[in-house]
Design an enzyme around this catalytic site. Structure first.
Site, short mmCIF file in Angstrom:
data_model
loop_
_atom_site.label_atom_id
_atom_site.label_comp_id
_atom_site.label_asym_id
_atom_site.label_seq_id
_atom_site.Cartn_x
_atom_site.Cartn_y
_atom_site.Cartn_z
N ASP A 156 0.94 -0.99 0.02
CA ASP A 156 0.06 -0.01 0.02
C ASP A 156 0.83 1.28 -0.05
OD1 ASP A 156 -2.70 1.21 0.13
OD2 ASP A 156 -1.67 1.91 2.05
N ASN A 188 -2.39 12.73 -4.46
CA ASN A 188 -3.29 13.30 -5.30
C ASN A 188 -3.66 14.78 -4.65
OD1 ASN A 188 -3.35 11.12 -7.02
ND2 ASN A 188 -4.81 9.87 -5.59
N ASP A 209 -1.21 9.18 -11.03
CA ASP A 209 -1.12 8.11 -11.93
C ASP A 209 0.02 7.73 -12.38
OD1 ASP A 209 -3.95 7.74 -11.99
OD2 ASP A 209 -4.31 8.73 -13.83
N GLU A 267 -4.69 2.13 -4.70
CA GLU A 267 -3.13 2.34 -4.77
C GLU A 267 -2.60 1.02 -3.83
OE1 GLU A 267 -4.76 4.65 -1.01
OE2 GLU A 267 -5.37 4.23 -3.09
#
Length: 296
Positions: A144, A152, A161, A187
């Protein structure tokens, strides 16, 4: 003139021309032409051409599986004892459709963003691996990204991305033979390491964590830093005596619990189990002390 036999008049013999007219000779058998082969029978009504035409239409629409079946039918019609030679063009077309079908199958098992395997492939492959006896151990590392929501929010989803794509590249780097990376969701990613002992599996996960931590992320954006936490579950007793679906689910649940332990220890770490004890790799001495206080 009639003849006499025993004083009785007998019938006059028939003339030859009259006899032929009354009893004609049997007619010769009709000319059926050359004997038709099984190939001729197969091609009656244009069945081969029909299958090929349908296959071309389906292929133009991207319906590769149906097109392949029609070409296979045409090939079966042509492949008889009387006509063993298969047209080269048809052979090439069948091979082309096979390749395209294999490529479409591969694409259906890949994540569109990161090109890692998707959840569908992960579930199928894990079940297969856990159903095989004598695998020599199977490790699952649940990965993770730490604080990814902040990435983000700070840099935008497009850069987020790119981070996911680069993380996958780093995770897949130097993986042992037969291992793979799959996107679990968002993620989160999974490293599947078959035929491996626990110590080696921890080393592989720790090496991946270090590669990500040391990557020059500021090249993507100033101030950017990316780390991951990993929960590594190792299974030694795999085989057909266990339920593959339940065992795969249990192993992922175990990896998820260890991932939670890695995050509770301060993130950027690998958590694994040694006997009944949960241990943390990738921590400095001061963080190891804090982890012991938390019970890890």
């Amino acid at each position: 003139m009639t003849g006499l036999r025993d004083g009785v008049a007998g019938p006059e013999p028939l003339r030859e021309d009259v006899a032929r007219s009354l009893c004609p000779a049997p007619a010769p058998p009709p000319d059926l032409g050359p004997r038709r082969t099984r190939h001729d029978l197969a091609n009656e009504g244009g069945m081969v051409e029909l299958h090929e035409s349908i296959a071309a239409l389906l292929a133009s629409r991207g319906q590769w599986r149906q097109a392949y079946h029609h070409l296979r039918s045409a090939l079966d019609l042509l492949s008889t004892e009387d006509t063993p030679r298969v047209p080269e063009q048809l052979r090439h077309e069948v091979n082309r459709l096979r390749r395209e079908h294999a490529e479409a199958r591969e694409q259906s098992l890949r994540d569109s963003l990161t090109a890692s395997y998707n959840r569908r492939y992960l579930d199928e492959r894990l079940a297969d691996l856990l159903a095989v006896d004598g695998t020599g151990g199977l490790a699952v590392g649940l990965v993770d990204l730490d604080w990814f929501k902040q990435v983000n929010d700070t840099y935008g989803h497009l850069l987020g991305d790119r981070v996911l794509q680069r993380v996958v590249e780093l995770l897949q780097e130097a993986l042992p033979s037969g291992s793979f990376c799959a996107r679990y969701g968002g993620e989160e990613f999974v490293l599947v390491l078959p035929t491996i002992d626990a110590a080696r599996a921890v080393a592989v996960c720790e090496a991946a964590r270090i590669r990500i931590e040391r990557y020059p992320w500021t090249q993507l954006a100033p101030g950017l830093r990316v780390t991951v936490s990993i929960g590594m579950a190792h299974e030694t007793g795999t085989g057909q005596h266990a339920s593959p679906a339940a065992t795969a689910e249990q192993q992922l649940i175990g990896a998820d619990a260890l991932l939670y332990a890695a995050k509770q220890s301060g993130r950027n770490a690998v958590a694994y189990r040694s006997a009944s004890e949960v241990r943390i790799a990738g921590l400095g001495e001061e963080r190891r002390t804090g982890a012991r206080l938390l019970g890890y």
